[in-house]
Design a protein around this motif. Sequence first.
Motif, PDB file in Angstrom:
ATOM      1  N   PRO A  34       3.244   1.014  -0.903  1.00 17.77           N
ATOM      2  CA  PRO A  34       3.996   0.279   0.123  1.00 17.77           C
ATOM      3  C   PRO A  34       4.150  -1.188  -0.265  1.00 17.77           C
ATOM      4  CG  PRO A  34       2.322   1.672   1.137  1.00 17.77           C
ATOM      5  CD  PRO A  34       2.053   1.684  -0.336  1.00 17.77           C
ATOM      6  N   GLU A  54       4.292  -3.760   1.562  1.00 18.17           N
ATOM      7  CA  GLU A  54       3.379  -4.623   2.312  1.00 18.17           C
ATOM      8  C   GLU A  54       2.002  -4.664   1.658  1.00 18.17           C
ATOM      9  OE1 GLU A  54       4.082  -6.649   4.801  1.00 18.17           O
ATOM     10  OE2 GLU A  54       6.183  -6.051   4.550  1.00 18.17           O
ATOM     11  N   THR A  99      13.780   3.251   9.031  1.00 16.67           N
ATOM     12  CA  THR A  99      12.720   2.311   9.398  1.00 16.67           C
ATOM     13  C   THR A  99      12.751   1.008   8.599  1.00 16.67           C
ATOM     14  OG1 THR A  99      11.175   3.266   7.798  1.00 16.67           O
ATOM     15  CG2 THR A  99      11.243   4.252   9.998  1.00 16.67           C
ATOM     16  N   ARG A 146      11.331   0.755   5.843  1.00 14.12           N
ATOM     17  CA  ARG A 146      10.069   0.726   5.097  1.00 14.12           C
ATOM     18  C   ARG A 146      10.362   0.729   3.598  1.00 14.12           C
ATOM     19  NH1 ARG A 146       6.334   4.470   2.945  1.00 14.12           N
ATOM     20  NH2 ARG A 146       4.147   3.839   3.213  1.00 14.12           N
ATOM     21  N   THR A 187       9.032   1.117  -0.322  1.00 19.13           N
ATOM     22  CA  THR A 187       8.013   1.675  -1.201  1.00 19.13           C
ATOM     23  C   THR A 187       8.396   1.368  -2.642  1.00 19.13           C
ATOM     24  OG1 THR A 187       7.653   3.495   0.364  1.00 19.13           O
ATOM     25  CG2 THR A 187       6.725   3.750  -1.845  1.00 19.13           C
TER      26      THR A 187
END
Length: 210
Positions: free
Chosen positions: A154, A156, A192, A194, A196
């Motif tokens: 991820p 983050e 989302t 998100r 990766t």
Amino acid sequence: MAPKEPTYSGTRAPVIDVELPTEQGLEEFFGMSEEQVKLHVVVKPLEAGWQMGAPVEIPLRGTETFYDLQDMIDKYKGTDFSRYDIIVPPSREPVPPQKHGWGVSRIGIHSGSEVKLVPKYPNLFLWHPLPVYEEYWVGQVYAFVLGRGDAGAPYEDIKEQVPRPRPLINRRPKSLLRRHPDIFFIEVEDRTGRITVFLNLEQRLPMYMS
């Protein structure tokens, strides 16, 4: 699942060795023979506790003054002694100007001594060219993503767990990763957002180009 062994078809592979070994064997650079060298001093570049780069082992004949040591550092690293101070432990203060003409042994520098080189002001100069720090960080991210296997890492987690060297602190990790599409593939989930990060083992085109 164990991570795949990376096989890059690109022109280069990332830096994997993220250590900073001491640079040694500089006798020839300074025009010395092994017989002439009587001692070595390790110069460690630091800024507010952050190690700016690989320490350098400077060979000395033993007759040099502190000025000579400064000149040798400047010659090898392309720096200027007006930009930094040198601290000789156990002292915590820079060697004062009135002692710069003293011999190195009189100042307390002996074979195997480690001295600290610190900029006079923050961000006054870089010990290495900026691309070296970027390649260093890329190597750390590469090792981090490789350890996550096929699931990728991820974004983050990379931001939080793979610190950037100080010269890159104002650069967004995402922009740095996008500079290396031959090494990393960045996947953004539409719903989302998100992000990766994967190793780009198959040399896929970046999502913003495909």
